[in-house]
Design a protein around this motif. Structure first.
Motif, PDB file in Angstrom:
ATOM      1  N   ARG A 195      47.800  41.837  16.991  1.00 16.07           N
ATOM      2  CA  ARG A 195      47.706  42.705  18.163  1.00 16.07           C
ATOM      3  C   ARG A 195      48.523  42.219  19.355  1.00 16.07           C
ATOM      4  NH1 ARG A 195      46.219  47.791  16.927  1.00 16.07           N
ATOM      5  NH2 ARG A 195      44.851  47.709  15.100  1.00 16.07           N
ATOM      6  N   CYS A 196      48.825  43.175  20.259  1.00 17.21           N
ATOM      7  CA  CYS A 196      49.655  42.905  21.427  1.00 17.21           C
ATOM      8  C   CYS A 196      48.936  43.368  22.691  1.00 17.21           C
ATOM      9  CB  CYS A 196      51.000  43.612  21.295  1.00 17.21           C
ATOM     10  SG  CYS A 196      50.865  45.416  21.354  1.00 17.21           S
ATOM     11  N   LEU A 197      49.652  43.280  23.813  1.00 17.78           N
ATOM     12  CA  LEU A 197      49.070  43.609  25.120  1.00 17.78           C
ATOM     13  C   LEU A 197      48.644  45.066  25.258  1.00 17.78           C
ATOM     14  CD1 LEU A 197      51.345  41.640  27.609  1.00 17.78           C
ATOM     15  CD2 LEU A 197      48.868  41.382  27.349  1.00 17.78           C
ATOM     16  N   ALA A 198      49.130  45.946  24.390  1.00 17.91           N
ATOM     17  CA  ALA A 198      48.735  47.360  24.482  1.00 17.91           C
ATOM     18  C   ALA A 198      47.220  47.513  24.472  1.00 17.91           C
ATOM     19  CB  ALA A 198      49.357  48.158  23.343  1.00 17.91           C
ATOM     20  N   THR A 199      46.538  46.674  23.706  1.00 15.56           N
ATOM     21  CA  THR A 199      45.083  46.815  23.558  1.00 15.56           C
ATOM     22  C   THR A 199      44.315  46.393  24.800  1.00 15.56           C
ATOM     23  OG1 THR A 199      44.857  44.609  22.575  1.00 15.56           O
ATOM     24  CG2 THR A 199      45.269  46.437  21.080  1.00 15.56           C
ATOM     25  N   THR A 200      44.990  45.755  25.759  1.00 19.67           N
ATOM     26  CA  THR A 200      44.299  45.351  26.993  1.00 19.67           C
ATOM     27  C   THR A 200      44.175  46.504  27.986  1.00 19.67           C
ATOM     28  OG1 THR A 200      46.316  44.619  28.158  1.00 19.67           O
ATOM     29  CG2 THR A 200      45.226  43.012  26.724  1.00 19.67           C
ATOM     30  N   ALA A 201      44.880  47.613  27.726  1.00 20.33           N
ATOM     31  CA  ALA A 201      44.888  48.744  28.656  1.00 20.33           C
ATOM     32  C   ALA A 201      43.817  49.772  28.296  1.00 20.33           C
ATOM     33  CB  ALA A 201      46.259  49.413  28.669  1.00 20.33           C
ATOM     34  N   ASN A 202      43.178  50.292  29.325  1.00 17.53           N
ATOM     35  CA  ASN A 202      42.130  51.295  29.165  1.00 17.53           C
ATOM     36  C   ASN A 202      42.769  52.651  28.835  1.00 17.53           C
ATOM     37  OD1 ASN A 202      40.166  53.342  29.774  1.00 17.53           O
ATOM     38  ND2 ASN A 202      39.022  51.827  30.957  1.00 17.53           N
ATOM     39  N   PRO A 203      42.417  53.288  27.706  1.00 13.73           N
ATOM     40  CA  PRO A 203      43.050  54.556  27.344  1.00 13.73           C
ATOM     41  C   PRO A 203      42.604  55.746  28.186  1.00 13.73           C
ATOM     42  CG  PRO A 203      41.478  53.889  25.669  1.00 13.73           C
ATOM     43  CD  PRO A 203      41.559  52.759  26.632  1.00 13.73           C
ATOM     44  N   ASP A 204      41.653  55.536  29.096  1.00 15.25           N
ATOM     45  CA  ASP A 204      41.300  56.596  30.048  1.00 15.25           C
ATOM     46  C   ASP A 204      42.119  56.500  31.331  1.00 15.25           C
ATOM     47  OD1 ASP A 204      39.311  57.851  28.478  1.00 15.25           O
ATOM     48  OD2 ASP A 204      37.890  56.280  29.023  1.00 15.25           O
ATOM     49  N   THR A 205      42.492  55.270  31.726  1.00 16.62           N
ATOM     50  CA  THR A 205      43.148  55.061  33.021  1.00 16.62           C
ATOM     51  C   THR A 205      44.562  54.508  32.920  1.00 16.62           C
ATOM     52  OG1 THR A 205      42.348  52.786  33.237  1.00 16.62           O
ATOM     53  CG2 THR A 205      40.888  54.557  34.011  1.00 16.62           C
ATOM     54  N   GLY A 206      44.885  53.859  31.800  1.00 22.39           N
ATOM     55  CA  GLY A 206      46.177  53.195  31.682  1.00 22.39           C
ATOM     56  C   GLY A 206      46.250  51.866  32.408  1.00 22.39           C
ATOM     57  N   GLU A 207      45.117  51.381  32.909  1.00 18.73           N
ATOM     58  CA  GLU A 207      45.079  50.092  33.609  1.00 18.73           C
ATOM     59  C   GLU A 207      44.637  48.998  32.642  1.00 18.73           C
ATOM     60  OE1 GLU A 207      46.109  49.795  36.700  1.00 18.73           O
ATOM     61  OE2 GLU A 207      46.362  51.965  36.967  1.00 18.73           O
ATOM     62  N   ARG A 208      45.241  47.826  32.768  1.00 21.18           N
ATOM     63  CA  ARG A 208      44.801  46.685  31.959  1.00 21.18           C
ATOM     64  C   ARG A 208      43.498  46.151  32.539  1.00 21.18           C
ATOM     65  NH1 ARG A 208      50.814  44.464  31.361  1.00 21.18           N
ATOM     66  NH2 ARG A 208      51.300  45.388  29.334  1.00 21.18           N
ATOM     67  N   ASP A 209      42.448  46.178  31.724  1.00 18.89           N
ATOM     68  CA  ASP A 209      41.124  45.836  32.261  1.00 18.89           C
ATOM     69  C   ASP A 209      40.249  45.052  31.285  1.00 18.89           C
ATOM     70  OD1 ASP A 209      40.490  47.753  30.389  1.00 18.89           O
ATOM     71  OD2 ASP A 209      39.328  49.024  31.743  1.00 18.89           O
ATOM     72  N   ALA A 210      40.816  44.613  30.146  1.00 18.43           N
ATOM     73  CA  ALA A 210      40.017  43.860  29.171  1.00 18.43           C
ATOM     74  C   ALA A 210      40.930  42.904  28.418  1.00 18.43           C
ATOM     75  CB  ALA A 210      39.323  44.810  28.194  1.00 18.43           C
TER      76      ALA A 210
END
Length: 245
Positions: A195-210
């Protein structure tokens, strides 16, 4: 030990939107129908549509987290896109490239190579794997990541095709080299998905939050889900049994 399909997802344009579907008919040696049919080559890309090339050639959520908040609906050759910060767009990727490039431009970071053109390779979806793959994801593994981070996460972060429930976490990694029947189809499991950094972004907001990657690395790997190759075609739908052969 068997599991059950909980949801099916396709991503008509690689890294630009997700869509839930109720049923699919898988074909041997092919990606899920309607999945990653198109990809968006950036200014520095070598992709010309003649053959598969690695994901570094394309605009994607690892570099542009706002892309993760796009939803898509594929109907024939038309794709309808939605994003919380953009007006809805309905267009045909094969013939209306400029409309899309104008639409997506505000979602791209200024310090990244700009999206330049839409690429389609006839006969195969632009999966991250160098073979046409279908990705299989385990709900138990997802719940373990949620528990590790102490927060609810959307499964859309992982951009998986077939989700199943009823097995222990990381059980899917034991399937490497084996065949799995899902509904009427049979798939040969070939690779774990790093996995890469894409999974750190919230798919509702597009903000990295996890920090999903730190969570995965707590198990001494950065993998989630597996890539499989369809070796016998057939229909797959929610509720179908997943059985290792």
């Amino acid at each position: 030990m068997s599991a059950e399909v909980t949801s099916l997802w396709r991503h008509p344009i690689k890294s630009h939107g997700h869509e839930a579907v109720e049923t699919v008919t898988l074909n041997p040696g092919q990606t899920m129908p309607g999945d990653r049919v198109w990809a968006i080559a950036h200014e520095a890309s070598k992709a010309d549509g003649s053959e598969w090339v690695p994901c570094a050639n394309f605009s994607r959520g690892a570099k542009a987290p706002q892309l993760m908040a796009i939803t898509a609906k594929l109907s024939g050759d038309t794709v309808a896109l939605s994003h919380p910060q953009r007006p809805d767009l309905s267009f045909q990727p094969d013939t209306e490239q400029d409309a899309f490039l104008d639409w997506v431009k505000p979602l791209m970071p200024a310090d990244r190579a700009a999206s330049a053109r839409i690429v389609r390779v006839p006969g195969r979806g632009m999966t991250d794997s160098d073979f046409p793959s279908v990705s299989l994801c385990n709900m138990a593994s997802h719940r373990a990541v949620e528990q590790k981070l102490g927060k609810d996460l959307s499964i859309r972060r992982w951009r998986g095709n077939i989700w199943f429930n009823g097995l222990p976490l990381w059980e899917e990694f034991e399937w490497l080299g084996r065949e799995v029947q899902i509904g009427q189809a049979v798939l040969h499991v070939r690779e774990r998905i790093t996995r890469c950094l894409a999974t750190t972004a919230n798919p509702d907001t597009g903000e990295r939050d996890a920090d999903t990657l730190a969570a995965l690395n707590s198990w001494d790997h950065q993998d989630f889900g597996v890539y499989a190759e369809v070796i016998r075609g057939g229909e797959v739908k929610s509720g179908d049994t997943v059985q290792v052969l």
